[in-house]
Design a protein around this motif. Structure first.
Motif, mmCIF file in Angstrom:
data_model
loop_
_atom_site.group_PDB
_atom_site.id
_atom_site.type_symbol
_atom_site.label_atom_id
_atom_site.label_comp_id
_atom_site.label_asym_id
_atom_site.label_seq_id
_atom_site.Cartn_x
_atom_site.Cartn_y
_atom_site.Cartn_z
ATOM 1 N N ALA A 121 3.227 -3.176 8.105
ATOM 2 C CA ALA A 121 3.612 -3.184 6.688
ATOM 3 C C ALA A 121 2.990 -1.675 6.060
ATOM 4 C CB ALA A 121 3.192 -4.250 6.016
ATOM 5 N N GLN A 122 1.915 -1.518 6.525
ATOM 6 C CA GLN A 122 1.085 -0.423 6.084
ATOM 7 C C GLN A 122 2.120 0.993 6.730
ATOM 8 O OE1 GLN A 122 -2.963 0.206 6.942
ATOM 9 N NE2 GLN A 122 -2.824 2.223 6.674
ATOM 10 N N GLU A 123 2.567 1.005 7.894
ATOM 11 C CA GLU A 123 3.232 1.940 8.473
ATOM 12 C C GLU A 123 4.589 1.934 7.750
ATOM 13 O OE1 GLU A 123 4.509 5.171 10.452
ATOM 14 O OE2 GLU A 123 2.317 4.336 10.610
ATOM 15 N N ILE A 124 5.033 1.047 7.460
ATOM 16 C CA ILE A 124 6.436 1.196 6.709
ATOM 17 C C ILE A 124 6.336 1.827 5.547
ATOM 18 C CG2 ILE A 124 8.269 -0.366 5.719
ATOM 19 C CD1 ILE A 124 7.677 -2.198 8.113
ATOM 20 N N PHE A 125 5.249 1.392 4.482
ATOM 21 C CA PHE A 125 5.146 1.955 3.169
ATOM 22 C C PHE A 125 4.554 3.471 3.026
ATOM 23 C CE2 PHE A 125 5.592 -2.464 1.958
ATOM 24 C CZ PHE A 125 6.484 -2.204 0.843
#
Length: 105
Positions: free
Chosen positions: A40-44
Motif C-alpha cells: 500500500a505504501q508503494e502504491i501511494f
C-alpha cells in the motif's frame, strides 16, 4: 507553523479517502499485514509522484494496485492460479447450479 501546499493537501485528501480500500484489497490478496502495508505504501508513493497527471485517483490507484501486486507475486515466486483449471473443476466453478463468475486475481 507548518504550511500545507495545495498539492500536499490534495494528496492527504486522496490518501484519507482511499487508503483503507487499497490496504484492505491488498491484505486480502497477500494474507500478510506487513506485506500489505509495504505494498500500500508503494502504491501511494507512486501516486504521489504521478499525482499531477492523474484525472481519476480511484481508477489509477486500483490499476496500480494490480501492477504492484503482480510485481510482488513475481518477486516472491508465488504461484499463479491457472484460471482455466479453476473453471474446469466442477466443484469450484459451479455454486448451487450456477456458474461462478467472480474475477480471480
Amino acid at each position: 507553523m507548518f504550511k500545507v501546499n495545495r498539492r500536499n493537501s490534495r494528496f492527504i485528501e486522496i490518501y484519507s479517502d482511499y487508503y483503507s480500500l487499497i490496504f484492505g484489497a491488498v491484505a486480502y490478496r497477500v494474507s500478510s499485514i506487513d506485506d500489505a502495508e509495504d505494498i500500500a505504501q508503494e502504491i501511494f508513493l507512486r501516486f504521489f509522484r504521478k499525482m499531477d497527471e492523474v484525472e481519476d485517483p480511484r481508477k489509477w490507484l486500483m490499476g496500480t494496485m494490480r501492477l504492484v501486486l503482480f510485481e510482488y507475486y513475481k518477486k516472491n515466486n508465488r504461484e499463479f492460479i491457472d484460471i482455466d483449471e479453476v473453471y474446469n473443476d466442477a466443484g469450484l466453478a459451479f455454486v448451487n447450479g450456477m456458474r461462478e463468475t467472480r474475477m480471480i486475481i
